[in-house]
Design an enzyme around this catalytic site. Sequence first.
Site, PDB file in Angstrom:
ATOM      1  N   GLU A   1      51.150  38.931  51.851  1.00  0.00           N
ATOM      2  CA  GLU A   1      50.099  39.285  50.892  1.00  0.00           C
ATOM      3  C   GLU A   1      50.757  40.041  49.758  1.00  0.00           C
ATOM      4  O   GLU A   1      51.431  41.060  49.985  1.00  0.00           O
ATOM      5  CB  GLU A   1      48.984  40.138  51.513  1.00  0.00           C
ATOM      6  CG  GLU A   1      47.859  40.346  50.480  1.00  0.00           C
ATOM      7  CD  GLU A   1      46.730  41.301  50.893  1.00  0.00           C
ATOM      8  OE1 GLU A   1      45.744  41.387  50.154  1.00  0.00           O
ATOM      9  OE2 GLU A   1      46.855  41.967  51.933  1.00  0.00           O
TER      10      GLU A   1
ATOM     11  N   GLU B   1      53.660  45.695  48.287  1.00  0.00           N
ATOM     12  CA  GLU B   1      52.923  46.599  47.387  1.00  0.00           C
ATOM     13  C   GLU B   1      53.933  47.369  46.550  1.00  0.00           C
ATOM     14  O   GLU B   1      54.915  47.870  47.082  1.00  0.00           O
ATOM     15  CB  GLU B   1      52.060  47.541  48.243  1.00  0.00           C
ATOM     16  CG  GLU B   1      51.402  48.674  47.501  1.00  0.00           C
ATOM     17  CD  GLU B   1      50.547  48.229  46.304  1.00  0.00           C
ATOM     18  OE1 GLU B   1      49.689  47.345  46.467  1.00  0.00           O
ATOM     19  OE2 GLU B   1      50.783  48.760  45.193  1.00  0.00           O
TER      20      GLU B   1
ATOM     21  N   ASP C   1      58.316  45.204  43.805  1.00  0.00           N
ATOM     22  CA  ASP C   1      57.540  44.463  42.817  1.00  0.00           C
ATOM     23  C   ASP C   1      57.669  42.965  43.124  1.00  0.00           C
ATOM     24  O   ASP C   1      58.782  42.488  43.396  1.00  0.00           O
ATOM     25  CB  ASP C   1      58.087  44.776  41.414  1.00  0.00           C
ATOM     26  CG  ASP C   1      57.133  44.332  40.322  1.00  0.00           C
ATOM     27  OD1 ASP C   1      56.740  43.148  40.318  1.00  0.00           O
ATOM     28  OD2 ASP C   1      56.784  45.181  39.479  1.00  0.00           O
TER      29      ASP C   1
ATOM     30  N   ASP D   1      45.571  42.317  39.915  1.00  0.00           N
ATOM     31  CA  ASP D   1      45.214  42.987  38.652  1.00  0.00           C
ATOM     32  C   ASP D   1      44.940  41.934  37.573  1.00  0.00           C
ATOM     33  O   ASP D   1      45.765  41.042  37.362  1.00  0.00           O
ATOM     34  CB  ASP D   1      46.353  43.907  38.200  1.00  0.00           C
ATOM     35  CG  ASP D   1      46.599  45.040  39.196  1.00  0.00           C
ATOM     36  OD1 ASP D   1      45.671  45.343  39.979  1.00  0.00           O
ATOM     37  OD2 ASP D   1      47.702  45.615  39.204  1.00  0.00           O
TER      38      ASP D   1
ATOM     39  N   LYS E   1      44.158  41.733  28.690  1.00  0.00           N
ATOM     40  CA  LYS E   1      44.644  41.497  27.317  1.00  0.00           C
ATOM     41  C   LYS E   1      45.573  40.280  27.270  1.00  0.00           C
ATOM     42  O   LYS E   1      46.457  40.138  28.108  1.00  0.00           O
ATOM     43  CB  LYS E   1      45.394  42.724  26.803  1.00  0.00           C
ATOM     44  CG  LYS E   1      44.503  43.922  26.613  1.00  0.00           C
ATOM     45  CD  LYS E   1      45.163  44.967  25.735  1.00  0.00           C
ATOM     46  CE  LYS E   1      44.199  46.104  25.481  1.00  0.00           C
ATOM     47  NZ  LYS E   1      44.542  47.338  26.210  1.00  0.00           N
TER      48      LYS E   1
ATOM     49  N   ASP F   1      37.072  38.538  42.016  1.00  0.00           N
ATOM     50  CA  ASP F   1      35.706  38.531  41.491  1.00  0.00           C
ATOM     51  C   ASP F   1      35.751  38.434  39.962  1.00  0.00           C
ATOM     52  O   ASP F   1      34.727  38.550  39.310  1.00  0.00           O
ATOM     53  CB  ASP F   1      34.965  39.814  41.885  1.00  0.00           C
ATOM     54  CG  ASP F   1      35.507  41.012  41.144  1.00  0.00           C
ATOM     55  OD1 ASP F   1      36.752  41.110  41.000  1.00  0.00           O
ATOM     56  OD2 ASP F   1      34.712  41.839  40.666  1.00  0.00           O
TER      57      ASP F   1
ATOM     58  N   THR G   1      38.732  42.032  51.931  1.00  0.00           N
ATOM     59  CA  THR G   1      39.658  43.090  51.505  1.00  0.00           C
ATOM     60  C   THR G   1      38.823  44.293  51.059  1.00  0.00           C
ATOM     61  O   THR G   1      37.600  44.195  50.922  1.00  0.00           O
ATOM     62  CB  THR G   1      40.528  42.614  50.325  1.00  0.00           C
ATOM     63  OG1 THR G   1      39.756  42.654  49.124  1.00  0.00           O
ATOM     64  CG2 THR G   1      41.060  41.203  50.538  1.00  0.00           C
TER      65      THR G   1
ATOM     66  N   TYR H   1      38.733  45.619  48.062  1.00  0.00           N
ATOM     67  CA  TYR H   1      38.109  45.299  46.766  1.00  0.00           C
ATOM     68  C   TYR H   1      36.958  44.321  46.942  1.00  0.00           C
ATOM     69  O   TYR H   1      35.953  44.413  46.262  1.00  0.00           O
ATOM     70  CB  TYR H   1      39.156  44.699  45.808  1.00  0.00           C
ATOM     71  CG  TYR H   1      39.907  45.730  44.999  1.00  0.00           C
ATOM     72  CD1 TYR H   1      40.355  46.918  45.580  1.00  0.00           C
ATOM     73  CD2 TYR H   1      40.176  45.527  43.644  1.00  0.00           C
ATOM     74  CE1 TYR H   1      41.059  47.859  44.848  1.00  0.00           C
ATOM     75  CE2 TYR H   1      40.875  46.471  42.896  1.00  0.00           C
ATOM     76  CZ  TYR H   1      41.316  47.629  43.502  1.00  0.00           C
ATOM     77  OH  TYR H   1      42.002  48.550  42.772  1.00  0.00           O
ATOM     78  N   GLU H   2      37.129  43.403  47.853  1.00  0.00           N
ATOM     79  CA  GLU H   2      36.082  42.403  48.090  1.00  0.00           C
ATOM     80  C   GLU H   2      34.804  43.087  48.579  1.00  0.00           C
ATOM     81  O   GLU H   2      33.700  42.752  48.142  1.00  0.00           O
ATOM     82  CB  GLU H   2      36.586  41.395  49.131  1.00  0.00           C
ATOM     83  CG  GLU H   2      35.680  40.218  49.355  1.00  0.00           C
ATOM     84  CD  GLU H   2      36.366  39.137  50.196  1.00  0.00           C
ATOM     85  OE1 GLU H   2      37.578  39.277  50.493  1.00  0.00           O
ATOM     86  OE2 GLU H   2      35.704  38.152  50.537  1.00  0.00           O
TER      87      GLU H   2
HETATM   88  N1  SAH Z   1      44.598  43.214  47.764  1.00  0.00           N
HETATM   89  C1  SAH Z   1      43.904  44.495  47.728  1.00  0.00           C
HETATM   90  C2  SAH Z   1      44.273  45.315  46.499  1.00  0.00           C
HETATM   91  C3  SAH Z   1      43.940  44.675  45.167  1.00  0.00           C
HETATM   92  S1  SAH Z   1      44.392  45.681  43.780  1.00  0.00           S
HETATM   93  C4  SAH Z   1      42.420  44.276  47.826  1.00  0.00           C
HETATM   94  O1  SAH Z   1      41.955  43.157  47.603  1.00  0.00           O
HETATM   95  O2  SAH Z   1      41.694  45.221  48.119  1.00  0.00           O
HETATM   96  C5  SAH Z   1      45.960  44.953  43.343  1.00  0.00           C
HETATM   97  C6  SAH Z   1      47.130  45.592  44.090  1.00  0.00           C
HETATM   98  O3  SAH Z   1      48.314  44.908  43.740  1.00  0.00           O
HETATM   99  C7  SAH Z   1      47.372  47.052  43.727  1.00  0.00           C
HETATM  100  O4  SAH Z   1      47.537  47.810  44.902  1.00  0.00           O
HETATM  101  C8  SAH Z   1      48.658  47.021  42.888  1.00  0.00           C
HETATM  102  O5  SAH Z   1      49.395  48.218  42.987  1.00  0.00           O
HETATM  103  C9  SAH Z   1      49.367  45.832  43.476  1.00  0.00           C
HETATM  104  N2  SAH Z   1      50.272  45.159  42.546  1.00  0.00           N
HETATM  105  C10 SAH Z   1      49.982  44.780  41.296  1.00  0.00           C
HETATM  106  N3  SAH Z   1      51.030  44.170  40.704  1.00  0.00           N
HETATM  107  C11 SAH Z   1      52.012  44.132  41.644  1.00  0.00           C
HETATM  108  C12 SAH Z   1      53.336  43.639  41.649  1.00  0.00           C
HETATM  109  N4  SAH Z   1      53.857  43.056  40.558  1.00  0.00           N
HETATM  110  N5  SAH Z   1      54.078  43.779  42.757  1.00  0.00           N
HETATM  111  C13 SAH Z   1      53.552  44.376  43.875  1.00  0.00           C
HETATM  112  N6  SAH Z   1      52.285  44.878  43.922  1.00  0.00           N
HETATM  113  C14 SAH Z   1      51.526  44.757  42.827  1.00  0.00           C
END
Ligand code: SAH
Length: 218
Positions: free
Chosen positions: A46, A71, A101, A123, A127, A159, A198, A200-201
């Site tokens: 994930e 993460e 990353d 995310d 923009k 969403d 999740t 966020y979901e």
């Molecule tokens: N999957 C979770 C969190 C969604 S928020 C859920 O659905 O609840 C998006 C997450 O991705 C954040 O925790 C952010 O820190 C992480 N993230 C964003 N860009 C990333 C990247 N390039 N590499 C690793 N993690 C990243």
Amino acid sequence: MRLRHIKNSENDIKTFPLYLDHQIHNTLNPITSNNVFNNNNPLYLELGMGKGKFITQNAIHNPDINYIGIEKYATVMLYAYKTYQKYAKENFNNLKMMCVDVKDLEQYFMPKNIDKIFLNFSDPWPKKRHENRRLTSKFFLDIYRKLLKTNATIEFKTDNLSLFEFSIESLKQNNYNILYTTYDLHNDKEANKSNIMTEYEEKFSQLDNKIYKLITTP
Ligand code: SAH
């Protein structure tokens, strides 16, 4: 996910049993099921796991699949450990978490070795000038193609309609095959049966936002 930075989180995450130290892995010693879990079970990732409920529940329900949550923020990973600890009595050992990353993943994994990638509520980077940072932009799709086994899939939920539509376009332009789409996952009986929500979901569906989902293969 923007959380207030927790002091020392970069060091604290290393003391947890779930921590997968990317620094000892490279193309000569890649992360594989064999190297990390001592078995040959399928390997699911994930990307952007956030607080980790989705991947932890998946790991509990599917003991014959290995899961790695990726993460980029150590502070967020500390929250994911807390989620894991809530379930720790279940006694499962098919889950690891890695603080890197997504843009750097190729350095640590073996090519064509991943069985599935989950992208959940990535995310949106609304923009236009940040388009390349979206985890479904060309730059990232090229990485996933190198990591995924032939016929392996990516499952993406959000969403955010703009991000969803951007992603469909981006997948098409990059010759991904889209196998399934829904604009209302929670009302798709068949697909929703096995759905694991999740954080966020849960949050966004409580606000009555529709949840979009697609499944695709390179
Ligand atoms: N999957 C979770 C969190 C969604 S928020 C859920 O659905 O609840 C998006 C997450 O991705 C954040 O925790 C952010 O820190 C992480 N993230 C964003 N860009 C990333 C990247 N390039 N590499 C690793 N993690 C990243």
